[in-house]
Design a protein around this motif. Structure first.
Motif, mmCIF file in Angstrom:
data_model
loop_
_atom_site.group_PDB
_atom_site.id
_atom_site.type_symbol
_atom_site.label_atom_id
_atom_site.label_comp_id
_atom_site.label_asym_id
_atom_site.label_seq_id
_atom_site.Cartn_x
_atom_site.Cartn_y
_atom_site.Cartn_z
ATOM 1 N N ASP A 81 -13.679 3.058 2.654
ATOM 2 C CA ASP A 81 -13.340 2.428 1.379
ATOM 3 C C ASP A 81 -14.407 1.371 1.082
ATOM 4 O O ASP A 81 -14.438 0.323 1.728
ATOM 5 C CB ASP A 81 -11.959 1.773 1.428
ATOM 6 C CG ASP A 81 -11.441 1.369 0.041
ATOM 7 O OD1 ASP A 81 -12.274 0.972 -0.806
ATOM 8 O OD2 ASP A 81 -10.227 1.450 -0.192
ATOM 9 N N HIS A 136 -8.741 -1.580 4.581
ATOM 10 C CA HIS A 136 -8.219 -0.217 4.644
ATOM 11 C C HIS A 136 -8.849 0.613 5.773
ATOM 12 O O HIS A 136 -8.120 1.260 6.542
ATOM 13 C CB HIS A 136 -8.386 0.483 3.302
ATOM 14 C CG HIS A 136 -7.526 -0.088 2.216
ATOM 15 N ND1 HIS A 136 -7.642 0.285 0.886
ATOM 16 C CD2 HIS A 136 -6.533 -1.015 2.256
ATOM 17 C CE1 HIS A 136 -6.757 -0.377 0.162
ATOM 18 N NE2 HIS A 136 -6.072 -1.176 0.976
ATOM 19 N N GLU A 151 -3.769 9.008 -0.676
ATOM 20 C CA GLU A 151 -4.854 8.906 -1.651
ATOM 21 C C GLU A 151 -5.266 7.458 -1.882
ATOM 22 O O GLU A 151 -4.438 6.614 -2.220
ATOM 23 C CB GLU A 151 -4.437 9.546 -2.973
ATOM 24 C CG GLU A 151 -5.538 9.531 -4.010
ATOM 25 C CD GLU A 151 -5.269 10.442 -5.194
ATOM 26 O OE1 GLU A 151 -6.212 10.736 -5.929
ATOM 27 O OE2 GLU A 151 -4.105 10.853 -5.376
ATOM 28 N N PRO A 152 -6.559 7.148 -1.755
ATOM 29 C CA PRO A 152 -7.022 5.792 -2.026
ATOM 30 C C PRO A 152 -7.195 5.557 -3.531
ATOM 31 O O PRO A 152 -7.085 6.477 -4.336
ATOM 32 C CB PRO A 152 -8.371 5.738 -1.312
ATOM 33 C CG PRO A 152 -8.862 7.156 -1.375
ATOM 34 C CD PRO A 152 -7.625 8.021 -1.265
ATOM 35 N N HIS A 153 -7.469 4.318 -3.875
ATOM 36 C CA HIS A 153 -7.602 3.947 -5.289
ATOM 37 C C HIS A 153 -8.795 4.649 -5.941
ATOM 38 O O HIS A 153 -8.734 5.036 -7.103
ATOM 39 C CB HIS A 153 -7.753 2.430 -5.409
ATOM 40 C CG HIS A 153 -7.498 1.899 -6.783
ATOM 41 N ND1 HIS A 153 -6.217 1.806 -7.307
ATOM 42 C CD2 HIS A 153 -8.340 1.449 -7.750
ATOM 43 C CE1 HIS A 153 -6.289 1.300 -8.541
ATOM 44 N NE2 HIS A 153 -7.555 1.081 -8.824
ATOM 45 N N ASN A 161 -12.754 -2.162 -0.119
ATOM 46 C CA ASN A 161 -11.678 -2.867 0.572
ATOM 47 C C ASN A 161 -11.980 -2.909 2.069
ATOM 48 O O ASN A 161 -11.997 -1.862 2.722
ATOM 49 C CB ASN A 161 -10.333 -2.195 0.316
ATOM 50 C CG ASN A 161 -9.170 -3.063 0.747
ATOM 51 O OD1 ASN A 161 -9.048 -3.433 1.905
ATOM 52 N ND2 ASN A 161 -8.294 -3.398 -0.195
ATOM 53 N N PRO A 163 -10.652 7.799 -4.945
ATOM 54 C CA PRO A 163 -10.760 8.909 -3.986
ATOM 55 C C PRO A 163 -12.170 9.471 -3.852
ATOM 56 O O PRO A 163 -12.605 9.804 -2.752
ATOM 57 C CB PRO A 163 -9.784 9.957 -4.541
ATOM 58 C CG PRO A 163 -9.553 9.571 -5.964
ATOM 59 C CD PRO A 163 -9.691 8.100 -6.024
ATOM 60 N N ASP A 217 0.809 -1.220 0.000
ATOM 61 C CA ASP A 217 0.000 0.000 0.000
ATOM 62 C C ASP A 217 0.841 1.269 0.000
ATOM 63 O O ASP A 217 0.523 2.247 -0.681
ATOM 64 C CB ASP A 217 -0.941 0.008 1.215
ATOM 65 C CG ASP A 217 -2.072 -0.999 1.088
ATOM 66 O OD1 ASP A 217 -2.442 -1.357 -0.043
ATOM 67 O OD2 ASP A 217 -2.587 -1.443 2.141
ATOM 68 N N CYS A 252 -14.296 7.568 -1.387
ATOM 69 C CA CYS A 252 -13.732 7.370 -0.050
ATOM 70 C C CYS A 252 -13.699 8.654 0.774
ATOM 71 O O CYS A 252 -13.034 8.704 1.813
ATOM 72 C CB CYS A 252 -12.319 6.786 -0.169
ATOM 73 S SG CYS A 252 -12.255 5.185 -0.995
ATOM 74 N N TYR A 258 -7.032 2.279 9.233
ATOM 75 C CA TYR A 258 -7.193 3.657 9.704
ATOM 76 C C TYR A 258 -7.601 3.684 11.177
ATOM 77 O O TYR A 258 -7.042 4.439 11.985
ATOM 78 C CB TYR A 258 -8.249 4.399 8.876
ATOM 79 C CG TYR A 258 -8.698 5.671 9.546
ATOM 80 C CD1 TYR A 258 -7.949 6.834 9.434
ATOM 81 C CD2 TYR A 258 -9.838 5.698 10.363
ATOM 82 C CE1 TYR A 258 -8.326 7.994 10.095
ATOM 83 C CE2 TYR A 258 -10.215 6.848 11.025
ATOM 84 C CZ TYR A 258 -9.455 7.994 10.879
ATOM 85 O OH TYR A 258 -9.830 9.142 11.555
ATOM 86 N N HIS A 276 -4.342 5.071 5.672
ATOM 87 C CA HIS A 276 -5.501 5.059 4.789
ATOM 88 C C HIS A 276 -6.593 6.010 5.283
ATOM 89 O O HIS A 276 -6.678 6.297 6.486
ATOM 90 C CB HIS A 276 -6.099 3.657 4.731
ATOM 91 C CG HIS A 276 -5.173 2.607 4.216
ATOM 92 N ND1 HIS A 276 -5.071 2.281 2.879
ATOM 93 C CD2 HIS A 276 -4.303 1.790 4.860
ATOM 94 C CE1 HIS A 276 -4.187 1.311 2.728
ATOM 95 N NE2 HIS A 276 -3.701 1.003 3.905
ATOM 96 N N ARG A 325 0.829 4.704 -2.885
ATOM 97 C CA ARG A 325 0.235 5.957 -2.414
ATOM 98 C C ARG A 325 1.220 6.977 -1.879
ATOM 99 O O ARG A 325 0.926 8.176 -1.874
ATOM 100 C CB ARG A 325 -0.781 5.658 -1.306
ATOM 101 C CG ARG A 325 -2.132 5.187 -1.780
ATOM 102 C CD ARG A 325 -2.229 3.706 -1.815
ATOM 103 N NE ARG A 325 -3.561 3.266 -2.255
ATOM 104 C CZ ARG A 325 -3.976 2.009 -2.173
ATOM 105 N NH1 ARG A 325 -3.193 1.088 -1.656
ATOM 106 N NH2 ARG A 325 -5.171 1.670 -2.617
#
Length: 247
Positions: free
Chosen positions: A128, A134, A169-171, A131, A173, A24, A176, A138, A124, A28
Motif C-alpha cells: 500500500d 496496512h 480490497e484496498p482503497h 498507508n 486496488p 478497516d 496495491c 499483513y 490487508h 472492506r
C-alpha cells in the motif's frame, strides 16, 4: 428395518478478520462477515490499532480532545459495527502511524489464532503506497498464521489446522497489486453493512465511497455469474489455493 444415512452437515466455520485500524474491516469486509455469520459461522474482528493518530481526523477537531478519548470512541464504534454483523470485536491497541511489526505482538496474534482456530483469515494486501500500517498488518498476520499452522518444528508449537487466507480490497486496488479472485454476493446483508458503516462517524466520509464500491463489485459479480439478482458484492484475493473434490 431400513436405515438411511445422511451426509453430515458441514462444521460451523470461524472467520477471523484482522485490520490495521479499528474501521478497516467495516469498509472492506463487513458484508462478507455478515454473510458468514448468517450461514451459521462464527466471526471475530481484531483491530491491531484504533487508528487514533492517523484515521480519526473528525474527532481531533473537537476542542480538548485526547488520545485516550479518541481510542474510547473508536472502540465503541467498532464494537457496535461488529454487533450489526454478528461478530465479536477485540482491539490490540498497538499504536498507529507507524504500526510496528513486533515479535511479541506476532506471538500474541498467533496465540489468538490457536485459540480461535479460524477456518478463514482475512487481512490487508502486502502493498500500500499510501498507508504505512496496512502492509505491516499483513506481515504480522502472515507470520502469525504460519506459526499457528505449524511452520518450523510442529512439535515445538501449539498448532491449529491451516486456514484459507485471503486479502480484502484496498482503497486503491490498482496500486496495491490487488487482483480479485473471489466475489462475495452481499446483496441480502447490504443493509447490515450500511448500518455498520454508519457507526464509523470518525470517518463518515468513507461511507458513500464504499457503498458505491459495493455497487461496482456487484456489477462485476453479475458479469461473472450471469446472476441478475446480485446488486452488491465485496472483492477478495485468495493467497493460497482452495482445494475441491472436483471442478
Amino acid at each position: 428395518m431400513t436405515t438411511t444415512s445422511e451426509t453430515p452437515a458441514p462444521a460451523r466455520g470461524r472467520l477471523l478478520v484482522v485490520g490495521a485500524h479499528s474501521a478497516d474491516f467495516v469498509w472492506r469486509a463487513a458484508g462478507a462477515v455478515a454473510k458468514f455469520v448468517k450461514a451459521g459461522g462464527e466471526a471475530k474482528v481484531v483491530a491491531l490499532t484504533y487508528g487514533e493518530r492517523g484515521e480519526s481526523g473528525e474527532l481531533w477537531k473537537q476542542e480538548g480532545q485526547t488520545e485516550e478519548n479518541v481510542k474510547r470512541i473508536r472502540h465503541g464504534e467498532a464494537e457496535r459495527a461488529s454487533a450489526h454483523l454478528g461478530a465479536t470485536f477485540e482491539a490490540f491497541d498497538l499504536g498507529d502511524y507507524p504500526l510496528v511489526n513486533d515479535h511479541a505482538d506476532i506471538e500474541r496474534l498467533a496465540g489468538l489464532m490457536r485459540d480461535f482456530a479460524p477456518t478463514v483469515v482475512l487481512t490487508h494486501p502486502d502493498t500500500d503506497p499510501f498507508n504505512p500500517d496496512h502492509p505491516v498488518a499483513y506481515q504480522m498476520v502472515q507470520k502469525a498464521r504460519l506459526m499457528t499452522s505449524g511452520a518450523g518444528v510442529e512439535s515445538g508449537f501449539r498448532t491449529a489446522p491451516p486456514s484459507e487466507f485471503l486479502v480484502f480490497e484496498p482503497h486503491q486496488p490498482e496500486l496495491c497489486g490487488f487482483v480479485p479472485s473471489v466475489f462475495v454476493d452481499i446483496t441480502e446483508v447490504f443493509e447490515q453493512k450500511k448500518a455498520a458503516m454508519a457507526e464509523m462517524k470518525a470517518q463518515a466520509y468513507l461511507q458513500s465511497y464504499y457503498a458505491e464500491r459495493a455497487e461496482h463489485r456487484g456489477n462485476h459479480a453479475r458479469k461473472v455469474t450471469g446472476t441478475k439478482e446480485i446488486r452488491q458484492a465485496e472483492a477478495f484475493m485468495r493467497l493460497v489455493p482452495n482445494v475441491v473434490g472436483s471442478l
